[in-house]
Design an enzyme around this catalytic site. Structure first.
Site, PDB file in Angstrom:
ATOM      1  N   GLU A   1      -5.976 -10.375  -1.038  1.00 51.76           N
ATOM      2  CA  GLU A   1      -5.803 -10.491   0.387  1.00 51.76           C
ATOM      3  C   GLU A   1      -6.878 -11.635   0.919  1.00 51.76           C
ATOM      4  O   GLU A   1      -7.931 -11.602   1.452  1.00 51.76           O
ATOM      5  CB  GLU A   1      -6.328  -9.155   1.018  1.00 51.76           C
ATOM      6  CG  GLU A   1      -5.530  -7.872   0.778  1.00 51.76           C
ATOM      7  CD  GLU A   1      -5.941  -6.588   1.296  1.00 51.76           C
ATOM      8  OE1 GLU A   1      -6.503  -6.844   2.425  1.00 51.76           O
ATOM      9  OE2 GLU A   1      -5.420  -5.535   1.022  1.00 51.76           O
TER      10      GLU A   1
ATOM     11  N   ARG B   1       0.201 -11.878  11.767  1.00 46.82           N
ATOM     12  CA  ARG B   1       0.099 -12.490  10.354  1.00 46.82           C
ATOM     13  C   ARG B   1       1.289 -11.966   9.606  1.00 46.82           C
ATOM     14  O   ARG B   1       1.223 -11.056   8.963  1.00 46.82           O
ATOM     15  CB  ARG B   1      -1.196 -11.768   9.654  1.00 46.82           C
ATOM     16  CG  ARG B   1      -1.550 -12.638   8.651  1.00 46.82           C
ATOM     17  CD  ARG B   1      -2.891 -12.208   8.050  1.00 46.82           C
ATOM     18  NE  ARG B   1      -2.792 -10.771   7.516  1.00 46.82           N
ATOM     19  CZ  ARG B   1      -3.548  -9.859   7.249  1.00 46.82           C
ATOM     20  NH1 ARG B   1      -4.940 -10.135   8.068  1.00 46.82           N
ATOM     21  NH2 ARG B   1      -3.611  -8.887   6.612  1.00 46.82           N
TER      22      ARG B   1
ATOM     23  N   ASN C   1      -6.489   1.012  -3.655  1.00 43.93           N
ATOM     24  CA  ASN C   1      -6.894  -0.340  -2.691  1.00 43.93           C
ATOM     25  C   ASN C   1      -8.178  -0.024  -1.929  1.00 43.93           C
ATOM     26  O   ASN C   1      -8.352   1.119  -1.437  1.00 43.93           O
ATOM     27  CB  ASN C   1      -5.960  -0.460  -1.785  1.00 43.93           C
ATOM     28  CG  ASN C   1      -6.311  -1.648  -0.804  1.00 43.93           C
ATOM     29  OD1 ASN C   1      -6.486  -2.763  -1.223  1.00 43.93           O
ATOM     30  ND2 ASN C   1      -6.407  -1.442   0.521  1.00 43.93           N
ATOM     31  N   GLU C   2      -9.192  -0.765  -1.895  1.00 40.17           N
ATOM     32  CA  GLU C   2     -10.572  -0.497  -1.196  1.00 40.17           C
ATOM     33  C   GLU C   2     -11.015   0.720  -1.432  1.00 40.17           C
ATOM     34  O   GLU C   2     -11.105   1.386  -0.223  1.00 40.17           O
ATOM     35  CB  GLU C   2     -10.309  -1.225   0.263  1.00 40.17           C
ATOM     36  CG  GLU C   2      -9.871  -2.769   0.131  1.00 40.17           C
ATOM     37  CD  GLU C   2      -9.926  -3.298   1.522  1.00 40.17           C
ATOM     38  OE1 GLU C   2      -9.958  -2.425   2.605  1.00 40.17           O
ATOM     39  OE2 GLU C   2      -9.549  -4.426   1.695  1.00 40.17           O
TER      40      GLU C   2
ATOM     41  N   HIS D   1       1.053  -1.123  -0.086  1.00 42.26           N
ATOM     42  CA  HIS D   1      -0.046   0.000  -0.140  1.00 42.26           C
ATOM     43  C   HIS D   1       0.821   1.281  -0.152  1.00 42.26           C
ATOM     44  O   HIS D   1       1.994   1.304   0.409  1.00 42.26           O
ATOM     45  CB  HIS D   1      -0.828   0.050   1.250  1.00 42.26           C
ATOM     46  CG  HIS D   1      -2.027  -0.997   1.447  1.00 42.26           C
ATOM     47  ND1 HIS D   1      -2.192  -1.941   0.364  1.00 42.26           N
ATOM     48  CD2 HIS D   1      -2.742  -1.316   2.259  1.00 42.26           C
ATOM     49  CE1 HIS D   1      -3.152  -2.697   0.295  1.00 42.26           C
ATOM     50  NE2 HIS D   1      -3.379  -2.561   1.860  1.00 42.26           N
TER      51      HIS D   1
ATOM     52  N   LYS E   1     -11.482 -12.587   2.801  1.00 39.40           N
ATOM     53  CA  LYS E   1     -10.700 -13.110   4.091  1.00 39.40           C
ATOM     54  C   LYS E   1     -11.673 -14.362   4.569  1.00 39.40           C
ATOM     55  O   LYS E   1     -12.972 -14.478   4.327  1.00 39.40           O
ATOM     56  CB  LYS E   1     -10.428 -12.225   5.007  1.00 39.40           C
ATOM     57  CG  LYS E   1      -9.267 -11.114   4.428  1.00 39.40           C
ATOM     58  CD  LYS E   1      -8.855 -10.176   5.556  1.00 39.40           C
ATOM     59  CE  LYS E   1      -7.962  -8.930   4.882  1.00 39.40           C
ATOM     60  NZ  LYS E   1      -6.664  -9.292   4.316  1.00 39.40           N
TER      61      LYS E   1
END
Length: 610
Positions: free
Chosen positions: A273, A335, A156-157, A77, A238
């Site tokens: 993702e 993560r 992104n998003e 990002h 996800k």
């Protein structure tokens, strides 16, 4: 004559799998999962400092050190925040060169936040000029072949206010997308190379996501009098804590898109993702061990079988957003692919990276071939995921089968299941050998070792060495000759575990020469050595041998091997012998590859450190 090989366990029940390795009924098996990603931490004005830091240099070097280019892309990002002015590329040059040097390509999200040096505008013309300038610059710097590998992606998003800091209206957003596409088209004009722009990289919630749904609506019809500017459709699904959640959520969204937008039914798709659980920084025990690794395999297999084979969709990329670097005190449980320890007991402080099973399993996935073999019988146990592959339609050079056994986030090392794998119809006329790799929570669990030491914040040299001794997959046998047309294997499965059966035909030639050996200073008397190896028979390598010739006074001037255990990874963390008078890591380094037949290739060029 049949070869029977069994691990030291006996049990009444068997799971049975059979494969015809010479079958004509195979399907293409593209390695679509070789991507990771992360988001630099706030504040955004410090993104250049973060991406150019020593910890990120080590992180990127290790991401690029998997065998067979086990990771090829890193999706980051706010990458455009490396620009200090609209066309000042100083920081971006340094970072992208580091990626390129480690055979990694960016998942290049065309997004940035305005600051005192640069103001990002909403007009398509602004983005056309900016994207064109960026891409043309790096075509000159890295070559068009390299840059054509990059996966460009829209903002992104864009429906989330935390990302849509430009406050796009739908018309402005569509203009931005067309501008990005036009910039790419102009930059690649005359090169005869293809490029790919994906989008909208969204969550696609049913309500309040007008930009993502609006872009698909426009692409399904006619956008600006031209064809759709996207080459692949990207989304984020996800799992909510399970691998099945990733799969079910993806299938539901893709079926909905197929029903609503008939014109996009055959567009390649990307879930970049595809994480088991949202919130990368949340501490979860299963993220530390082989449970995570087994779930990654399950998602990869599920995507291929359900989306690639059944729905006949091309999977452009499946990415886990796990390239983050953890912070204290969550060394293993976030993560991430590595456990990073910030050692403040040295002057200056430094970072130590330990490979987690989620990283190691990528090495096993990288050993899979390019043709998928059909099972002759469906596995009877729902906890088992199996994928069998080979290389080549006809004269195959290797066969590989990956087996993941797991019950999502649950662990039960006491439960034992036996699996019998039969690989039949092995081509005659060539000598074949096989090797079996294993990941489980007993023998390949650095997290367990760390806990056994009392969870030290600053693990010492001995503790780090013990963790590194169990950070990679272990081989259950030496390369063993297969006698006859059939190989029968019986393997012990525990929850969780991952096994990889790798079977190689003897190559005519010796291994190729290792190249691009690089030495990174870690701290006093410790270095990270990385290298590169490319070759048709890379799957048939037993190990890389790393050798050092010390420059310290009183030492014999000869090369000796310094990595005590065999490794298929293209990195080695070298700790010199304790010597207050001299830093034993100073000296010359070289690396060579050795195959299943103990044949070694030529040494790399000698690299001196420092």
């Amino acid at each position: 004559m049949h070869k029977k090989w069994t691990s030291n366990v006996h049990c009444a029940g068997y799971i049975t799998l059979s494969y015809d390795v010479n079958s004509t009924k195979t399907t293409s098996f593209y390695h679509f999962w070789k991507s990771t990603g992360f988001c630099p931490p706030d504040p955004k004005e410090d993104i250049p400092k973060f991406l150019l830091s020593n910890e990120q240099r080590l992180n990127i070097a290790l991401l690029g050190a998997l065998p067979n280019n086990g990771l090829t892309h890193v999706r980051i990002h706010w990458l455009l925040n490396l620009l200090t002015h609209v066309y000042n590329f100083t920081y971006m040059d340094v970072f992208l060169s580091h990626l390129n040097n480690h055979d990694l390509a960016p998942g290049f999200e065309l997004m940035g936040s305005s600051n005192q040096f640069i103001k990002f505008e909403k007009t398509g013309e602004f983005w056309r000029k900016l994207v064109k300038e960026i891409v043309k610059r790096y075509i000159v710097q890295f070559g068009v072949k390299r840059v054509s590998r990059w996966k460009f992606e829209t903002w992104n998003e864009p429906d989330l206010k935390s990302y849509d800091i430009l406050n796009f209206t739908l018309s402005e957003y569509l203009d931005y997308v067309v501008g990005c596409s036009s910039g790419l088209k102009e930059a690649f004009s005359g090169t005869k190379s293809t490029w790919k722009l994906g989008g909208p990289a969204g969550l696609f919630r049913d309500k309040d996501h007008p930009l993502c749904w609006g872009l698909l609506e426009a692409c399904n019809g006619v956008l600006g009098g031209d064809s759709c500017p996207l080459q692949f459709l990207s989304f984020h699904r996800k799992g909510g804590g399970s691998s099945s959640g990733v799969l079910d959520g993806s299938f539901e969204l893709l079926d909905l898109i197929r029903d609503r937008f008939a014109g996009l039914r055959h567009m390649p798709i990307a879930n970049d993702e595809a994480d088991i659980e949202k919130n990368w920084s949340k501490s979860l025990g299963w993220r530390a061990d082989v449970r995570y690794a087994a779930m990654v395999v399950r998602v990869v297999a599920g995507y291929y079988k359900s989306i690639g084979e059944r729905r006949k969709l091309k999977i452009e990329v499946l990415s886990n957003d796990n390239g983050f670097v953890n912070y204290h005190p969550f060394y293993f449980t976030q993560r991430t692919l590595f456990a990073r320890f910030q050692i403040n007991t040295t002057t200056p402080g430094h970072d130590q990276f330990i490979k987690k099973p989620a990283y190691s399993v990528m090495s096993l996935l990288s050993l899979l071939g390019d043709r998928h073999l059909q099972e002759e019988a469906t596995p009877s146990d729902p906890l088992l995921t199996a994928v069998a592959t080979r290389r080549g339609r006809r004269r195959q050079s290797f066969v590989s089968v990956i087996l993941a056994y797991g019950n999502e986030t649950r662990s039960d090392e006491e439960a034992v299941e036996l699996i019998n794998v039969t690989l039949g119809n092995i081509p005659e006329g060539r000598e074949w050998k096989f090797l079996v790799y294993q990941l489980d929570n007993v023998r390949t669990n650095p997290y367990q070792v760390w806990k056994g030491f009392g969870r030290p914040v600053f693990p010492d040299r001995y503790q780090r060495r013990k963790m590194r001794e169990v950070e990679e997959p272990r081989s259950l046998n030496v390369p063993t000759t297969i006698k006859g047309p059939t190989l029968n294997l019986s393997l012990k499965l525990t929850i969780p575990s991952v096994h990889l059966i790798n079977m190689c035909a003897r190559p005519k030639k010796f291994p190729r020469t290792v190249h691009s050996v690089t030495i990174f200073n870690v701290t006093w008397n410790e270095v990270l050595v990385t290298w590169k190896y490319k070759g048709k028979y890379a799957n048939c390598l037993r190990t890389f041998e790393v050798e050092n010739q010390s420059k310290c006074a009183g030492t014999r001037r000869r090369f000796t091997r310094i990595n005590p255990s065999d490794t298929i990874f293209m990195s080695f963390h070298h700790v010199g012998k304790a010597d207050r008078a001299c830093e034993r890591t100073r000296g010359d380094y070289r690396v060579r590859a050795t195959d299943y037949w103990d044949r070694s290739g030529a040494y790399s060029g000698i690299i001196s450190y420092p």
